[in-house]
Design an enzyme around this catalytic site. Structure first.
Site, PDB file in Angstrom:
ATOM      1  CD  GLU A   1      30.269 -59.209  64.351  1.00  0.00           C
ATOM      2  OE1 GLU A   1      31.260 -58.676  64.867  1.00  0.00           O
ATOM      3  OE2 GLU A   1      30.177 -60.423  64.131  1.00  0.00           O
TER       4      GLU A   1
ATOM      5  CG  ASP B   1      36.507 -63.151  58.811  1.00  0.00           C
ATOM      6  OD1 ASP B   1      35.333 -63.284  59.193  1.00  0.00           O
ATOM      7  OD2 ASP B   1      37.360 -62.492  59.422  1.00  0.00           O
TER       8      ASP B   1
END
Lengths: 764, 764
Positions: A454, A311
């Site tokens: 994911e 991130d």
């Protein structure tokens, strides 16, 4: 819970959730510290929450005041963007007496261990008031308690202190508190895990009882010193008084806003959300010199283990890179500092892995906090095996790309010499040990990975990952080139230290022959990974209907989304955003249209990628929709707080960064590389103007875009002229230049109009 | 359910479960057909069960006789090993009348569509007897019904017929039945899905009412013809009479036993279990010329979809290879016949796969019946994604190895020319398209597979798989060598057909440089796959304690065994058994001792591998224990019938083959290759002698091992002399030779004593 996120304040050293003075652990009060972690037993390692030095409870005529009480007449709380100050005002009816409790708090950004709270109680009739204020060490922890041997002391008559040490490393955490009040500091009572001043007084009607609290949180390895530092800090702060503290704090904030503010004219909602986003980023930016980074949930608590994810480099770093490079430096220094952790991970994670495999969830040492069983399964009560830790290999390349981007945009190669080049080479080394050569295809492949999406674990040749890996090899090559031309001795030392010279030809070979999934000739779509197109289509609603538990996780290996095309978040689209200059508009459009309906946006990282790519092919309505989704995520706070049995609530600094990216890089159309800053504006129709600061090659600019022109103002202290390309036409902008380039229907005219006669810049 | 397995009979064309004449679908009656499959909707494709032509129910004085009734006085049922005939005798007390119901049934191995049942009812007092006999087409199916348009007809007065067709391919299945009784055939009643003769008669005291049923099951594409064939078969059989049928059947069985019997002296329990195992294999051996194989649950029903697994090549094939090569030929022809299915699987299963990727669960076409979601999860009620189909790549190599073994041991290369060489090359081609080259290791790797231990899916460099893959490349090389020397034109044609010539150097390179996990220098243990040693240890009991459902599956990707060292079945030990000549005794011992306590034996394939390897390093007690476990699996019938929600009950022909292997190859120590037959006896202490037949290079031998000697008797019709090596000493055994080699303490003397003066064989 969520309001505690929305109203939080922070100063890079610590975060203080947006809770109220009288709250305790039941209301999720947390003073979350940056860069200090602890683990208790087998539970998750997470950041340490400090004792709460901002605690105050007030009793009027024997009635304790709480904003959660039934006697609340009115309540208002405010977060001041200007200087990150939290204020509350609550009016109570205490058996007919109207009591107003006001307070304000800020965490100093000039003295990061310090917090200042001003409290005021006013009764409309005379009343007995008891104030209990001091340090509450009933600490809210997700996987605590982290501080043992917590001891309450008093010093110098009225300075309170609570000190303890972490379980794992025995690090000291000390909180000191001092108050300044014209009615004195009362008596000291330490009980029930609180170290308090207790002051009883008779309040006159309408006359405020006011006092100021100074608290400091210090950490260290030396018992006495740690407490002493905190005590000295509050003592000095009290001596100087709250006004001086606030003034210094406000001045520093004013400077930050001057650099980083983004003004949107004509769209107050977007303006609010974007300023809130920038505020969040500025509040949690690491303290200068700390070499800390920003965790995925920043300093809003212990969710996500206080860990730093991709991130930071992919979603937060661009803001700092373009608006506040000194903080970008800290983010990168954090990765340099944790390089050894990444080396340890590579050495232990897989057979024959070498180089730097950065932690998926990185804490203070760079060792991976991500567990192999990282998500609780609410159906069985067991932990699900996820491969976030061992297969999300793009993390190393994400870091290498950020490291190189910093040099490209700032022109500053000092970080490369400080360890950045070593990071880049070790990342390439890791990848070379990870990839496989497919002899019958004559290509290298990247097998068995998780891309950004994911929900599909252990896939082969994920487009995003392969692009990142290939880029890491390319960057390794240009890094060596740069050093060999400009710092040959440093290169020699680096090659000697790493022993990597023999491996460089392999990196070059991989850069040339690494397979990247192609753009389908007919559809223009890139397959997210091998076999993705074979999966069946499914909607989120369809999968939700099959859930046997409301918090069921869609991913891992047996989740409902796994056999479907439903993806958690932007993956190919994220790749197109990250490598936007490499793909034509048609490819961006085709993939956006293909993947957008197949994306759950189960991650806060998803919306901004869709927003950014939509600006690239001109779907500004969709881009705006996703921009708002990104920018308002923490304000609206509608995100899910649980995945499986895992709590993941907290703030979303990556989305905050995504909001800035969408505004400036997306709608503003800013793209900087080592050659120039390109600006291709495409503002949403309701935006009359967009104005923002920009750092480029160490110089500062202010850019204002409206429907008619792009105005670029160079800082007066700039040191060099730089090239700007507005809608395809190049201009040189010298120090103190102010250039206005007319644009029409998204295209710049061939020549700009200059406000400054002295301008040396001319259209090329 | 389980008794139906234990007492089943079969003849390669069909199986008939060991149920009783009066039973129906509730009691799991099944006439399971070889090689004919059907799929209904989305359910599993599985073999077709035929209508039951052996049905008979008897009513005495208005009371229906059932062995499940409360009026049963005595019941006995018998499976005659000699000729695979089932018998039952049940005595009932019908309101004071003692009624004995006897029947026997066999499925002819000379006329495989034919079954013969003799029924006899005796009452000790005069009684009214009603016999209902004919065809019951209430069919027990796991995923049926598979036969539609089922119609009952009568022909030629009293021949009954039931005919239908499958859903998927519309294939015809017809059952005809005729009875021979001195009391006539009664009236025909077709109702309740039964097509019956109904005969009512007055039984005299003590006088048997006896009749014989002939039923035939034929399949075909032509409606009329299929029924006609069945009708003609039963009509002719009735004409010839049961004695003629039984005599031919018995003679054929006597021949099979002469070839294949293994006699154990001194251990009746082992003898029984081993003969039972051999009986099972002989009953389900494919009909000559059928090019059928043997499913994992043989013909005991529809469990495991009637599919052929690696079980056949690895566990059943050795028995046929050494004892009955004509049947080994059928097993291999089945793989040649289904080569195109394996090519289709490769072409569709993965990116860039080429060659032959054989079905994990192979039915009639060779397309894979294994689903991606192959195990029901009893916790969620959903299907678990397993990678049996896409990752158990060792199947192709298992087949290539068997194909080559056949040539090595029989010396017959006709199968290679018939398509066997093509199978081998296409398997190597598949592997070359599957493997990856690791440039930094200079080795090929086999990634992302499941080895024999199915509890650990998607592992890298599984020792068993890598050995098998490497062997496939080696075999491809020697196959080409053999053809080029002996059949150059055939080779040319094959290379032209397959276009594979350019790929051969790649195969050779892979044979030379394919990585195989090494024997650890300190411990002698081979790591089952990369990362296995890092898993935690766990006992079956420990995992069972964590189960939240009793039928929970330990594997897939989230099963309880996955993160542990607990393995389902022999894996490294299976590899050491398959490649026993390649590893020293110390390695076998070390790995056996390491893996044995970590093995659940959740597969019936596991025990015999442990038995075989234990004989290799002389732990005969353990070997014997595992031998009995293998040999008695179907007799004792203690296996689990459910994995997840998936029914997998039925017989275990692979374990039957494993029992034979352990006796002959293990305790007998027989190892044949193209050069010789080596015999290194190591009998369990309680075995006085072991005697078995052996085929080698087209000639036949009888071998008898006792504590003192190995006696080898060559068949009088043998065509050549062959080399036998007894405990290290070589002998040549000519046709009709009878050689006795004294052995002592497991070692042969240097010279043998010959019974036959004419023997030309001499010790070398």
């Amino acid at each position: 819970m969520r309001r505690g996120n929305v109203y939080q304040i922070a100063n890079g050293h610590m975060g203080y959730r947006g809770t109220l003075d009288e709250f305790g652990p039941d209301e999720c009060v947390a003073v979350t510290l940056a860069g200090i972690f602890d683990r208790v037993g087998d539970a998750w390692r997470e950041p340490v929450n400090a004792p709460n030095g901002a605690y105050t409870s007030v009793e009027v005529d024997g009635v304790a005041l709480s904003a959660l009480g039934a006697n609340v007449v009115q309540h208002r709380q405010t977060l001041r963007f200007r200087n990150a100050e939290f204020e509350r005002e609550t009016v109570f009816d205490v058996n007919g007496t109207r009591v107003t409790l006001r307070s304000s708090r800020f965490l100093s950004i000039v003295q990061p261990s310090l917090g200042v709270v001003c409290v005021e109680v006013v009764c409309d009739k005379p009343a007995e008031v008891t104030i209990r204020t001091g340090i509450d060490f009933n600490i809210w922890d997700l996987n605590g308690p982290h501080l043992r041997e917590l001891a309450a002391t008093r010093r110098d008559g009225d300075v309170l202190c609570v000190e303890g040490r972490t379980h794992e490393s025995g690090r000291r955490v000390a909180v000191a508190e001092a108050i300044a009040a014209d009615f004195g500091t009362g008596t000291n009572v330490a009980s029930d895990k609180r170290n308090l001043h207790v002051i009883t007084l008779r309040a006159e009607a309408g006359r405020p009882c006011a006092f100021t609290k100074f608290f400091a949180v210090s950490t260290g390895d030396d018992k006495a010193a740690t407490a002493e530092v905190a005590i000295a800090t509050v003592t000095a702060a009290r001596r100087d008084g709250p006004d001086a503290q606030r003034a210094a704090h406000a001045a520093a904030w004013a400077d930050r806003w001057r650099r980083c503010d983004v003004a949107i004219e004509g769209d107050p909602a977007a303006q609010l959300a974007l300023r809130y986003s920038v505020l969040q980023l500025l509040m949690v930016a690491p303290v200068d010199g700390s070499a800390n980074s920003i965790p995925a949930r920043a300093l809003s608590g212990q969710a996500y283990k206080g860990a730093v994810f991709w991130d930071t480099e992919m979603f937060m770093f661009p803001f700092f890179l373009h608006a506040y490079p000194a903080k970008a430096v800290e983010l990168l220094r954090y990765r340099i500092r944790t390089l050894d952790g990444a080396r340890r991970k590579a050495a232990t994670e897989g057979p024959g892995y070498r180089g730097a495999f950065y932690a998926w969830e990185s804490q203070d040492t760079g060792d991976d906090a991500c567990t192999y069983f990282n998500i609780g399964d609410p159906i069985t009560g067991r932990e699900l095996r996820t491969h976030f830790r061992d297969k999300q290999v793009h993390i190393s390349g994400d870091i290498a790309i950020a490291m190189w981007r910093y040099f490209e945009v700032t022109g500053d190669d000092s970080l490369l010499l400080e360890g950045g080049a070593e990071v880049i080479l070790e990342c390439a080394r890791f990848y070379y040990s990870y990839i496989h050569f497919k002899k019958d295809r004559g290509l290298y492949e990247v097998l068995d990975v998780i891309g950004p999406d994911e929900y599909h674990e252990r896939v082969n040749n994920n487009a995003f990952t392969n692009m990142v890996v290939r880029e890491a090899f390319v960057i390794a090559g240009v890094t060596v080139d740069h050093l060999s031309r400009n710092h040959p001795e440093a290169l020699k030392a680096l090659l000697r230290k790493t022993g990597i010279a023999d491996e460089l030809p392999g990196f070059a070979d991989a850069a040339a022959r690494l397979y990247v999934p192609p753009v389908d000739k007919e559809t223009g779509v890139i397959e997210q990974f091998e076999g993705y197109f074979k999966l069946r289509d499914a909607t989120v609603e369809e999968l939700r209907a099959k859930m046997v538990h409301p918090n069921e996780y869609f991913g891992a290996s047996q989740g409902l989304a796994v056999p479907t095309k439903l993806i958690k978040q932007a993956d190919v689209v994220m790749m197109l955003s990250l490598f936007k200059s490499r793909f034509p508009t048609a490819t961006k459009r085709a993939n956006w249209l293909y993947y957008e309906p197949r994306t759950e946006h189960g991650s806060s990282l998803s919306a901004c990628a869709y927003a950014l790519v939509a600006t690239e092919f001109g779907d500004l309505d969709s881009a705006y929709r996703y921009f708002l989704k990104t920018a308002e995520i923490d304000l609206k706070a509608r995100y899910k707080s649980y995945v499986g049995t895992t709590f993941m609530g907290g703030s979303h600094p990556a989305a905050n960064g995504g909001a800035w990216m969408t505004a400036v890089l997306g709608f503003g159309g800013v793209q900087a590389d080592d050659r120039h800053v390109a600006i291709e504006p495409r503002l949403p129709s309701k935006w009359n103007a967009l104005e923002f600061g920009l750092d480029y090659k160490g110089d500062r600019f202010r850019v204002r875009i409206d429907g008619k022109s792009v105005a670029i103002t160079a800082g007066p202290a700039n040191r060099a002229a730089h090239t700007f390309t507005v809608s395809g036409t190049e201009f040189t902008v010298a120090p103190a230049d102010a250039l206005t380039v007319p644009i029409e229907a998204g295209r710049a005219f061939a020549a700009g109009n200059r406000e400054s006669e002295a301008a040396s810049s001319t259209p090329k």
